[in-house]
Scaffold this motif. Structure first.
Motif, short mmCIF file in Angstrom:
data_model
loop_
_atom_site.label_atom_id
_atom_site.label_comp_id
_atom_site.label_asym_id
_atom_site.label_seq_id
_atom_site.Cartn_x
_atom_site.Cartn_y
_atom_site.Cartn_z
N ALA A 90 -2.40 -16.18 -3.13
CA ALA A 90 -3.02 -14.90 -2.82
C ALA A 90 -3.17 -14.14 -4.13
O ALA A 90 -2.25 -14.15 -4.96
CB ALA A 90 -2.16 -14.11 -1.84
N SER A 91 -4.30 -13.50 -4.34
CA SER A 91 -4.55 -12.80 -5.60
C SER A 91 -5.00 -11.37 -5.34
O SER A 91 -5.54 -11.05 -4.28
CB SER A 91 -5.60 -13.54 -6.43
OG SER A 91 -6.83 -13.60 -5.72
N SER A 92 -4.76 -10.54 -6.33
CA SER A 92 -5.14 -9.14 -6.26
C SER A 92 -6.01 -8.79 -7.48
O SER A 92 -5.59 -9.03 -8.61
CB SER A 92 -3.89 -8.25 -6.24
OG SER A 92 -4.22 -6.88 -6.35
N VAL A 145 -0.37 -8.88 1.96
CA VAL A 145 0.52 -7.74 2.15
C VAL A 145 1.69 -7.82 1.18
O VAL A 145 2.14 -6.81 0.63
CB VAL A 145 1.03 -7.70 3.60
CG1 VAL A 145 2.14 -6.67 3.75
CG2 VAL A 145 -0.12 -7.38 4.55
N ARG A 146 2.19 -9.03 0.93
CA ARG A 146 3.35 -9.19 0.07
C ARG A 146 3.05 -8.82 -1.38
O ARG A 146 3.95 -8.41 -2.12
CB ARG A 146 3.86 -10.62 0.15
CG ARG A 146 4.66 -10.83 1.42
CD ARG A 146 5.02 -12.28 1.62
NE ARG A 146 4.95 -12.55 3.06
CZ ARG A 146 4.58 -13.70 3.56
NH1 ARG A 146 4.23 -14.67 2.75
NH2 ARG A 146 4.56 -13.88 4.85
N ILE A 147 1.83 -9.02 -1.80
CA ILE A 147 1.48 -8.61 -3.17
C ILE A 147 1.69 -7.11 -3.34
O ILE A 147 2.25 -6.66 -4.35
CB ILE A 147 0.03 -9.00 -3.51
CG1 ILE A 147 -0.09 -10.52 -3.68
CG2 ILE A 147 -0.43 -8.30 -4.79
CD1 ILE A 147 -1.47 -10.99 -4.09
N ASP A 148 1.28 -6.33 -2.35
CA ASP A 148 1.47 -4.89 -2.42
C ASP A 148 2.96 -4.55 -2.46
O ASP A 148 3.39 -3.65 -3.21
CB ASP A 148 0.82 -4.20 -1.22
CG ASP A 148 -0.70 -4.34 -1.22
OD1 ASP A 148 -1.26 -4.46 -2.33
OD2 ASP A 148 -1.31 -4.34 -0.14
N THR A 149 3.76 -5.26 -1.69
CA THR A 149 5.21 -5.03 -1.69
C THR A 149 5.82 -5.36 -3.04
O THR A 149 6.64 -4.60 -3.57
CB THR A 149 5.89 -5.89 -0.60
OG1 THR A 149 5.35 -5.54 0.68
CG2 THR A 149 7.40 -5.66 -0.60
#
Length: 355
Positions: free
Chosen positions: A27-29, A92-96
């Motif tokens: 997952a990337s942001s 969602v975990r990237i934001d966390t």
């Protein structure tokens, strides 16, 4: 960080001893021209499935994977739903994690790698899972103790929460010691004619200039369970040798190179050196003597065009696989997640929430 690093002349049948089933999620942001989520699955390092957030669909990457619908007609729909759930969860975990690491903007990645291995001779099995953030280990599962290991302080809160969920950890243990193995055996059965084949390579000696190292390049072998090395007077050399990584060729085979520094080798001693290719399960080695007459340079037209094309295509495939999210981190500890579909397939093990 250990980066993933992460192409036929003779063919006969022989079975690799140890098989593997691995899934890689990324997952990337804020990554430019790259899907927010990518998932790939591999059997014996051969890609079998692909999913990304742009297509929103799990698709087979090998013709023989179509056989799976004979056992489960709803397989592809189930895998697609599972991947969509993982896509949302990892985003969602990237934001966390950005909050945990006191980060705001910028490009960030959250990776998951899990799967299992099976020795078809001894029956020995192994399960593994690990999560990484921005290329470093974040949290891993210890299959022996059924607990989580936190290599970084930011993961401690997650470790404590996941350790308290004994039922979930017991599920992971059962999945990686049985469910994953069952699917691995099934996939190997589907692709037996491809996965259990043996192909020996062509071996070339290459040198850019008279003062450059001599490269022993083996291309077209399968499987990738091989050894390629230089030896002198029958003994393997460890000094003045530089080993390259095993790379993919466009046709599903592999290539590898090993360099020998000949700057201090006297002309009269070249005959003492040879390059050796060994393929697991094959009793006969391919031995290439260090003979100046056999060395090819990169000056046209002497340099073999096939090698150049194979190397370029192999690198392109490597880049594609890396971009698809196949990452390996510096440390090798592992961990696992809960299934979100009832089919029990390896790619349906859902990732647990961080908080």
């Amino acid at each position: 960080m250990k980066e993933f690093i992460l192409l036929l002349l003779f063919c006969h049948v022989a079975s690799p001893v140890r098989h593997s089933l691995k899934y890689f999620y990324t997952a990337s942001s804020q990554a430019t021209n790259f899907p927010e989520f990518v998932a790939v699955g591999l059997v014996d390092d051969v890609q079998i499935v692909h999913y990304d957030s742009n297509t929103q669909r799990v698709v087979p990457k090998q013709d023989w994977m179509e056989k799976v619908t004979g056992d489960d007609p709803n397989y592809w729909d189930g895998e697609t739903q599972a991947s969509q759930v993982d896509q949302h969860g990892l985003k969602v975990r990237i934001d966390t994690l950005k909050k945990r690491f006191n980060q705001t903007g910028g490009v960030h990645t959250y990776q998951r790698m899990y799967g299992c291995e099976w020795d078809d001779e001894t029956g020995d099995t192994k399960g593994f899972e690990q999560y990484g953030y921005d290329g470093e280990d974040f949290i891993v599962f210890d299959l022996k103790t059924k607990t989580w290991i936190a290599p970084t302080p930011q993961a401690v809160i997650t470790k404590y929460k996941w350790d308290r969920d004994a039922d979930q950890n017991e599920y992971y243990f059962n999945y990686f010691t049985k469910g994953c193995i069952d699917w691995l055996k099934k996939y190997v059965g589907y692709g037996r004619s491809t996965l259990l084949r043996t192909e020996l390579p062509s071996v070339s000696l290459l040198q850019k200039t008279p003062s450059s190292p001599v490269t022993c390049h083996a291309s077209g072998f399968y499987p990738n369970k091989i050894m390629l090395f230089w030896r002198r007077d029958g003994e393997e050399l460890h000094e003045d040798v530089d080993h390259g990584e095993i790379l993919h060729n466009h046709d599903g085979t592999f290539q590898k190179s090993v360099d020998l520094d000949v700057s201090s080798v006297k002309a009269g001693d070249w005959g003492r050196y040879s390059c050796v290719f060994q393929l697991s399960g094959d009793e006969k080695d391919i031995i290439t003597k260090l003979d100046p007459k056999l060395i090819k340079t990169n000056r046209a037209p002497e340099f073999p065009t096939g090698v150049v094309v194979g190397a370029v295509v192999g690198l392109l495939v490597l880049v594609a696989i890396c971009i698809a999210g196949v990452f390996i981190w510096r440390k090798r500890n592992n961990g696992f997640e809960k299934a979100n579909t009832s089919d029990g397939s390896a790619s349906s093990v859902e990732a647990a929430p961080l908080n």
